[in-house]
Design a protein around this motif. Sequence first.
Motif, PDB file in Angstrom:
ATOM      1  N   PRO A   1      41.450  23.276  59.610  1.00 56.33           N
ATOM      2  CA  PRO A   1      41.927  21.957  60.026  1.00 56.33           C
ATOM      3  C   PRO A   1      41.376  21.633  61.414  1.00 56.33           C
ATOM      4  O   PRO A   1      41.126  22.545  62.199  1.00 56.33           O
ATOM      5  CB  PRO A   1      43.453  22.118  60.071  1.00 56.33           C
ATOM      6  N   PHE A   2      41.156  20.358  61.695  1.00 56.13           N
ATOM      7  CA  PHE A   2      40.605  19.979  62.998  1.00 56.13           C
ATOM      8  C   PHE A   2      41.685  20.111  64.069  1.00 56.13           C
ATOM      9  O   PHE A   2      42.704  19.427  64.004  1.00 56.13           O
ATOM     10  CB  PHE A   2      40.064  18.552  62.937  1.00 56.13           C
ATOM     11  N   PRO A   3      41.487  20.980  65.063  1.00 54.54           N
ATOM     12  CA  PRO A   3      42.549  21.262  66.021  1.00 54.54           C
ATOM     13  C   PRO A   3      42.892  20.084  66.915  1.00 54.54           C
ATOM     14  O   PRO A   3      44.006  20.007  67.440  1.00 54.54           O
ATOM     15  CB  PRO A   3      42.002  22.433  66.834  1.00 54.54           C
ATOM     16  N   ALA A   4      41.956  19.160  67.104  1.00 55.81           N
ATOM     17  CA  ALA A   4      42.232  18.040  68.008  1.00 55.81           C
ATOM     18  C   ALA A   4      42.965  16.903  67.293  1.00 55.81           C
ATOM     19  O   ALA A   4      43.184  15.858  67.875  1.00 55.81           O
ATOM     20  CB  ALA A   4      40.937  17.540  68.631  1.00 55.81           C
ATOM     21  N   MET A   5      43.340  17.121  66.022  1.00 55.20           N
ATOM     22  CA  MET A   5      43.976  16.038  65.270  1.00 55.20           C
ATOM     23  C   MET A   5      45.349  16.470  64.749  1.00 55.20           C
ATOM     24  O   MET A   5      45.589  17.650  64.510  1.00 55.20           O
ATOM     25  CB  MET A   5      43.112  15.652  64.065  1.00 55.20           C
ATOM     26  N   SER A   6      46.222  15.470  64.537  1.00 54.36           N
ATOM     27  CA  SER A   6      47.529  15.749  63.948  1.00 54.36           C
ATOM     28  C   SER A   6      47.365  15.946  62.440  1.00 54.36           C
ATOM     29  O   SER A   6      46.276  15.770  61.891  1.00 54.36           O
ATOM     30  CB  SER A   6      48.474  14.586  64.219  1.00 54.36           C
TER      31      SER A   6
ATOM     32  N   LEU B   1      34.481  24.227  61.744  1.00 49.76           N
ATOM     33  CA  LEU B   1      34.909  22.837  61.912  1.00 49.76           C
ATOM     34  C   LEU B   1      33.767  21.885  61.620  1.00 49.76           C
ATOM     35  O   LEU B   1      33.950  20.842  60.994  1.00 49.76           O
ATOM     36  CB  LEU B   1      35.418  22.604  63.345  1.00 49.76           C
TER      37      LEU B   1
ATOM     38  N   LYS C   1      47.571  18.440  70.839  1.00 51.63           N
ATOM     39  CA  LYS C   1      47.515  18.646  69.390  1.00 51.63           C
ATOM     40  C   LYS C   1      47.414  20.125  69.029  1.00 51.63           C
ATOM     41  O   LYS C   1      47.096  20.457  67.915  1.00 51.63           O
ATOM     42  CB  LYS C   1      46.315  17.891  68.804  1.00 51.63           C
TER      43      LYS C   1
ATOM     44  N   ALA D   1      50.687  19.015  65.376  1.00 50.80           N
ATOM     45  CA  ALA D   1      49.330  19.565  65.257  1.00 50.80           C
ATOM     46  C   ALA D   1      49.107  20.249  63.916  1.00 50.80           C
ATOM     47  O   ALA D   1      49.985  20.949  63.409  1.00 50.80           O
ATOM     48  CB  ALA D   1      49.090  20.552  66.387  1.00 50.80           C
TER      49      ALA D   1
ATOM     50  N   GLU E   1      46.259  12.688  60.944  1.00 47.63           N
ATOM     51  CA  GLU E   1      44.863  12.399  61.272  1.00 47.63           C
ATOM     52  C   GLU E   1      43.910  13.316  60.506  1.00 47.63           C
ATOM     53  O   GLU E   1      42.822  12.909  60.112  1.00 47.63           O
ATOM     54  CB  GLU E   1      44.622  12.562  62.778  1.00 47.63           C
TER      55      GLU E   1
END
Lengths: 271, 358
Positions: free
Chosen positions: A111-116, B242, B357, A159, A119
């Motif tokens: 999962p993209f860590p910078a997104m909720s 990623l 996040k 997150a 998102e």
Amino acid sequence: MTSLNTDINELVDPAPAGGLTAKDVSCWFGERKVLERVSLEMRPRTVTALIGPSGCGKSTFLRTLNRMHELIPGAQLGGQVLLDGEDIYNPEVRATETRRRIGMVFQKPNPFPAMSIRENVLSGLKLSGLKADDPDSIVEKALTRAGLWKEVSDRLDSAGGALSGGQQQRLCIARSLAVEPEVLLMDEPCSALDPTSTLRIEDTIAEISDRVTVVIVTHNMQQAQRVSQQCAFFLAAENKPGHIVEAGPTSTIFTRPSDPRTEDYVNGRFG
Amino acid sequence: MTSFTSETNVSYDNDRPRALRSWKVEDLTLLLGTAFSALALNWIFYTALTTATGATGFVVTWTLLFYTFYYLANRIELGPQAASDRLWTAFTWSAALLLLAPLITILLYVIVKGLPGLTKDFFTQDLSATGTLDTGGGASAAIVGTLEQVAIAVFISVPLGVLTAVYLNEVRGKFRRPVRMFVDAMSGIPSIVAGLFIYAVWIVAFGHGFSGFAASLSLSILMLPTICRTSEEVLRLVPGGLREGSLALGATRWKTVRQVVLPTAASGLVTAVVLGVARAVGETAPLIMTAFGSTALNRNPFSGAQDSLPLFVYRLITNPFPAQQQRAWTGALVLVIVVLILFTAARWLGARASGQKR
């Protein structure tokens, strides 16, 4: 009479889409050939399992099916991959469009860590440049189909990286489903997960396979038997490229294989 | 059949965490005792046995004696293994304290020397009407100049540096090796050469004259390699999974970089910018021949000579009059405060950008 029957059949069951056919696919990394003329038909809306010992080219083959193979420096490929009869390696077809239609879930949840969570589910739409008319319903639908909605519906804005490993993997499945792919490729999606999470993912696979063609690489023979209808056994002799020994209905492969090597492998005598 | 519980007579409260690594009183007395005996022996050496003098030498020999005593005492008490472990612990502690010492001394010295001149006027007035013997006046021209010059330099070098890092690590283009080599070579450019270059090209050959903008150009040359290489290191830390995940969703390379890679690396990129600013904000040499310095406030960075805090300090500290030297110290204090504020703000922004996040 015949024509009427066809019409009714089409109404009940629209023409199946998302059939993948590999024709004589060979792969190289630099000079080294790792896959030798692999041909396989992956029927629409069924689950096809790719089994075989490590290093036999299953993952490489899977990555040729949505053009991820070519991202590795030095990787080359021969043969054809047809999605509903059209070659995905046709120069006129954009790789990004192919990858949107043929999604992929990786061994390690990413999962993209910078997104909720929310998102993350919508990220595919944003990344492939699609417009979402009703993002909320897309999020709910994708998470429901991935079997994650009940667990996260009250914390969609937290997150994605804070979820457990199994939940993260289902989030990645939901993320792939949100762009409505015709095929979903899964590269050992449960190998980093505990048995309970594995079971949840298998349920998810069964749930989504009525609308999406699934191709799954697995080292777990029981899993292959549980989730798949079709099965292909890959093998590579030492320093030789991998190839398919035998492919067919899963029940046949596991109970009455025609090749002795297949029988040895599925009965755990090697690999 | 041995049972672990029956062998100890101590009863434990199972609901409380047990202290597993406690310092015993003996350890402390050993440390203080050896330190004191080393001091005593050193004292005898200095006062009675030799004619050595000087505080530095005293501390050095005392420290060496302390290491010896501490090792020997521990060796007698605990054996060679534990003794060398203790000795290395002592070494690392000394190194850490030694590293902190100059920083703290500099800060304290600047505060003590600069604080008396720190008034409201210092921030609001310039020196255009102040004579060398007068009190009053301030560094507003220098503060405004520094802030504008560094801001413009950030504006130029951050996009360039980050995009070059993206080229080096994400695009992986053909010219990766030469570009990286040039960036490395650039980080070795002496700051005065960067200033001379802008002076020769921008100011003399193009005829633009001194300005804050010329200073920003020379500062950008100094910041670029730092920002670029640090960003590259930070981008390398973003897991490849990623990128694959993003590409497998049908994203283009650029969308992957913009939506996935850069946001994931946000806090590290802020660090890269901070390091770049740190490289530039205290530079004096390249400013002498680009911004030139001025006693009057010039708010326009694009025209006319402009002051800056390092220039202000450099100009006034070489002045023989105490009032000017006082201003220089206060200027140095303000420079330290400005840097501190910038760093804190950047850290806070970086934590907000990515920590939210996680």
